[in-house]
Write a protein that holds these residues in place. Structure first.
Motif, mmCIF file in Angstrom:
data_model
loop_
_atom_site.group_PDB
_atom_site.id
_atom_site.type_symbol
_atom_site.label_atom_id
_atom_site.label_comp_id
_atom_site.label_asym_id
_atom_site.label_seq_id
_atom_site.Cartn_x
_atom_site.Cartn_y
_atom_site.Cartn_z
ATOM 1 N N GLU A 90 0.826 -1.213 0.000
ATOM 2 C CA GLU A 90 0.000 0.000 0.000
ATOM 3 C C GLU A 90 0.860 1.263 0.000
ATOM 4 N N HIS A 91 1.952 1.231 0.741
ATOM 5 C CA HIS A 91 2.850 2.386 0.755
ATOM 6 C C HIS A 91 3.431 2.626 -0.638
ATOM 7 N N ASP A 92 3.768 1.558 -1.337
ATOM 8 C CA ASP A 92 4.278 1.708 -2.700
ATOM 9 C C ASP A 92 3.229 2.338 -3.611
ATOM 10 N N VAL A 93 1.976 1.898 -3.458
ATOM 11 C CA VAL A 93 0.886 2.464 -4.261
ATOM 12 C C VAL A 93 0.717 3.947 -3.958
ATOM 13 N N CYS A 94 0.815 4.310 -2.681
ATOM 14 C CA CYS A 94 0.657 5.724 -2.292
ATOM 15 C C CYS A 94 1.753 6.590 -2.917
ATOM 16 N N LYS A 95 2.963 6.060 -2.979
ATOM 17 C CA LYS A 95 4.044 6.799 -3.631
ATOM 18 C C LYS A 95 3.711 7.039 -5.099
ATOM 19 N N GLN A 96 3.194 5.999 -5.742
ATOM 20 C CA GLN A 96 2.806 6.128 -7.154
ATOM 21 C C GLN A 96 1.657 7.117 -7.320
ATOM 22 N N ASN A 97 0.705 7.092 -6.393
ATOM 23 C CA ASN A 97 -0.419 8.030 -6.457
ATOM 24 C C ASN A 97 0.071 9.475 -6.330
ATOM 25 N N ARG A 98 0.972 9.694 -5.394
ATOM 26 C CA ARG A 98 1.506 11.048 -5.199
ATOM 27 C C ARG A 98 2.248 11.515 -6.442
ATOM 28 N N GLN A 99 3.057 10.655 -7.002
ATOM 29 C CA GLN A 99 3.822 11.022 -8.203
ATOM 30 C C GLN A 99 2.881 11.312 -9.373
ATOM 31 N N ALA A 100 1.815 10.518 -9.492
ATOM 32 C CA ALA A 100 0.855 10.729 -10.574
ATOM 33 C C ALA A 100 0.152 12.074 -10.417
ATOM 34 N N TRP A 101 -0.220 12.402 -9.191
ATOM 35 C CA TRP A 101 -0.904 13.683 -8.939
ATOM 36 C C TRP A 101 0.018 14.856 -9.256
ATOM 37 N N GLN A 102 1.250 14.784 -8.763
ATOM 38 C CA GLN A 102 2.194 15.869 -9.017
ATOM 39 C C GLN A 102 2.454 16.013 -10.514
ATOM 40 N N SER A 103 2.566 14.888 -11.214
ATOM 41 C CA SER A 103 2.783 14.931 -12.655
ATOM 42 C C SER A 103 1.627 15.622 -13.367
ATOM 43 N N LEU A 104 0.410 15.322 -12.971
ATOM 44 C CA LEU A 104 -0.758 15.951 -13.594
ATOM 45 C C LEU A 104 -0.803 17.448 -13.296
ATOM 46 N N GLU A 105 -0.509 17.804 -12.054
ATOM 47 C CA GLU A 105 -0.502 19.229 -11.670
ATOM 48 C C GLU A 105 0.544 19.987 -12.490
ATOM 49 N N GLU A 106 1.729 19.441 -12.585
ATOM 50 C CA GLU A 106 2.802 20.109 -13.317
ATOM 51 C C GLU A 106 2.484 20.178 -14.805
ATOM 52 N N GLU A 107 1.845 19.148 -15.319
ATOM 53 C CA GLU A 107 1.512 19.113 -16.742
ATOM 54 C C GLU A 107 0.533 20.219 -17.118
ATOM 55 N N ARG A 108 -0.467 20.438 -16.310
ATOM 56 C CA ARG A 108 -1.442 21.473 -16.661
ATOM 57 C C ARG A 108 -0.874 22.877 -16.449
ATOM 58 N N GLU A 109 0.090 23.016 -15.536
ATOM 59 C CA GLU A 109 0.718 24.316 -15.357
ATOM 60 C C GLU A 109 1.649 24.647 -16.523
ATOM 61 N N ARG A 110 2.234 23.598 -17.123
ATOM 62 C CA ARG A 110 3.105 23.800 -18.280
ATOM 63 C C ARG A 110 2.318 24.008 -19.566
ATOM 64 N N ASN A 111 1.122 23.436 -19.623
ATOM 65 C CA ASN A 111 0.358 23.430 -20.868
ATOM 66 C C ASN A 111 -0.838 24.369 -20.779
ATOM 67 N N PRO A 112 -0.712 25.577 -21.274
ATOM 68 C CA PRO A 112 -1.823 26.542 -21.183
ATOM 69 C C PRO A 112 -3.020 26.141 -22.029
ATOM 70 N N ASP A 113 -2.822 25.251 -22.982
ATOM 71 C CA ASP A 113 -3.922 24.820 -23.844
ATOM 72 C C ASP A 113 -4.670 23.617 -23.282
ATOM 73 N N SER A 114 -4.271 23.175 -22.080
ATOM 74 C CA SER A 114 -4.928 22.025 -21.473
ATOM 75 C C SER A 114 -6.393 22.330 -21.225
ATOM 76 N N PRO A 115 -7.286 21.359 -21.480
ATOM 77 C CA PRO A 115 -8.710 21.578 -21.206
ATOM 78 C C PRO A 115 -9.011 21.722 -19.722
ATOM 79 N N LEU A 116 -8.033 21.333 -18.878
ATOM 80 C CA LEU A 116 -8.223 21.482 -17.450
ATOM 81 C C LEU A 116 -7.989 22.926 -17.032
ATOM 82 N N GLU A 117 -8.729 23.349 -16.063
ATOM 83 C CA GLU A 117 -8.565 24.702 -15.537
ATOM 84 C C GLU A 117 -7.197 24.830 -14.877
ATOM 85 N N ALA A 118 -6.523 25.919 -15.132
ATOM 86 C CA ALA A 118 -5.196 26.118 -14.545
ATOM 87 C C ALA A 118 -5.288 26.228 -13.039
ATOM 88 N N SER A 119 -4.258 25.736 -12.372
ATOM 89 C CA SER A 119 -4.235 25.771 -10.914
ATOM 90 C C SER A 119 -4.237 27.205 -10.414
#
Length: 527
Positions: free
Chosen positions: A412-441
């Protein structure tokens, strides 16, 4: 000795048979094994016929449908038996009489009645299903509402031959390694609980799923109908209020209404009569849509008083509000995000204070966290935490039962590490990509104040998220990262907990919410 008996029963439930080399082949043989096990514990198929069962499958919401059915029929004065999964805190929550979990004493008694007659350890879900059926027979309930564990066709609950009615709720992608990788394949399994001549009902959903369900019902010679919209029923001028929050619960409630009507018509037609009303069924499925009707008072009471924790549930404290929903598929996470956005915005408007949104998240290893998280990003959380389904850092679970999780704490701890990394990756991706359909942070990561933190347990995550604003919760630990300034300076914190019902069970345990567990913890202390 009573306490020791209960803990031993829980330990035995947690034992697992060796992994199967070919799971799909094994599961097809499981039904014959289960029937043999039933004979060993003196339960016959004729006994099961006498239970007058409502059988419910589906990917999402089948637990809520089960709860609505139980509440409606109990409101008619019937003695109800209910079997559902998963549990939030204790295993015995899965088996209920008149809406309440078996006491620890009764669970232990019925468990060992069954276990002592078996010559080998049965697969754990099958074992618990036998315990539930034995309990319902001994308690002489009027009706059993039986929720499928996984799938339908090869699920051990499908041993019943003549249910009063069957319900197939919303089909979504889940357990794909067992059920298949398309909605049609999954729907084939879910609709496998239909029985010849027994009425079946399903909800409006994707054409792929509906077409498969209708074809499967025809193959199994089961008359099947789609349920109407909840607003199509005549509420006798009373408020259209459900005991479980969330727009999607309307679909679940309508399915429960039709199942209960079918049950009453067959077994207790003297309890009430039903007056059909006009429906707004779609042209394509108009001939297949079940009639809406004037809801009797007991139906309205049962819908209004239905209690099913961890589904779109809100717990308010002085400066912190906890929003909890056990969503763990793409469709349910999307619905959860929409519910949270609306409910938190309404609360912020009502409070007239500076509110900040934060997240506590966990999913199991068989799911893609990015696919689930993407619909949560527009909520613009000031901080996100990730924790295994563990209450305390020393792994002490108190009343929590992990026997059905199927993974170690290390995994479970390994999964949580992966979850955190996935979330951070998504957050950083939308901040880098102004054309993302997601609302900017709306908030950037502050120096030396991380927004995304993995914790070893739920208690420490909640301490960090509540940031000392909940007087019932200790302040964040000094050894943990400093929370973002936006959380510390906010007047009110809105915590969304989602991704796992077991995670919410841990939160309930930490918050010590006796009222949510309907006497579960109180009863345990009395043992």
């Amino acid at each position: 000795m009573l306490q020791e008996d209960y803990m031993e029963a829980i330990r035995l439930c947690g034992l697992r048979r060796p992994k199967k080399n070919n799971f799909k082949e094994w599961v097809k043989k499981a039904m014959a094994e289960f029937i043999d096990d039933l004979k060993k514990v003196d339960i016959t198929l004729d006994d099961l016929d006498s239970l007058k069962i409502i059988h419910i499958s589906g990917t999402k919401g089948k637990g809520s449908v089960t709860a609505f059915c139980e509440s409606i029929l109990r409101a008619h004065g019937l003695k109800t038996g209910m079997y559902s999964s998963p549990h939030l805190i204790e295993l015995r929550e899965r088996i209920r009489i008149n809406g309440l979990p078996l006491s620890r004493n009764d669970f232990s008694k019925y468990f060992f009645d069954v276990y002592k007659k078996l010559d080998a350890i049965s697969e754990r879900f099958r074992l618990l299903t036998m315990v539930a059926l034995h309990a319902f027979l001994q308690e002489k309930v009027d009706v059993v509402i039986l929720e499928v564990g996984r799938g339908g066709t090869y699920d051990c609950t499908n041993v019943i031959r003549r249910p009063t009615a069957t319900g197939i709720n919303l089909i979504d992608f889940d357990h794909m390694h067992v059920l298949g990788d398309t909605l049609a394949k999954i729907a084939w399994h879910k609709a496998g609980i239909c029985k010849p001549g027994r009425p079946a009902f399903t909800v409006p959903q994707s054409k792929e799923a509906v077409d498969t369900i209708l074809a499967r019902a025809k193959e199994l010679d089961a008359p099947i109908h789609l349920v109407p919209e909840l607003d199509d029923y005549d509420w006798q001028g009373q408020p259209k209020k459900l005991g479980i929050s969330g727009e999607y619960q309307k679909r679940n409630a309508s399915l429960a209404i039709q199942l209960c009507r079918a049950w009453i018509n067959e077994h207790k037609s003297n309890l009430t009569s039903f007056e059909d009303v006009h429906t707004n069924a779609s042209v394509e499925y108009s001939s297949l849509t079940a009639p809406a009707f004037k809801l009797p008072d007991a139906f309205i009471k049962g819908l209004r008083n239905c209690y099913w924790p961890a589904r779109a549930q809100i717990i308010k404290r002085e400066n912190v509000t906890y929003y909890m929903d056990g969503a763990h598929t793409q469709l349910s996470i999307k619905a959860c995000a929409e519910w949270f956005e609306q409910a938190s915005s309404e609360e912020e408007l009502l409070l007239g204070k500076r509110c900040v949104k934060v997240l506590l998240f966990n999913v199991t290893r068989e799911r893609d966290p990015k696919e689930l998280m993407v619909d949560l990003l527009p909520c613009n959380f000031a901080g996100a935490t990730f924790s295994p389904n563990v209450v305390y850092g020393d792994s002490s679970q108190s009343l929590m039962d992990r026997s059905f999780l199927g993974v170690s704490i290390e995994e479970e701890h390994d999964v949580c590490k992966q979850n955190r990394q996935a979330w951070q990756s998504l957050e950083e991706e939308r901040e880098r990509n102004p054309d993302s359909p997601l609302e900017a942070s709306s908030s950037k990561t502050e120096p030396d104040s991380p927004k995304y933190v993995k914790f070893e347990c739920v208690k420490h995550a909640l301490q960090w998220l509540s940031c000392g604003k909940d007087s019932h919760m200790p302040n964040p630990r000094s050894e943990d990262p400093t929370p973002p300034q936006s959380i510390m300076e906010a007047d009110h914190v809105q915590v969304l907990v989602t991704g796992s019902l077991y995670l919410i069970g841990c939160v309930i345990h930490v918050l010590d919410l006796d009222v949510i567990t309907k006497g579960i913890k109180h009863d345990a202390h009395a043992c």
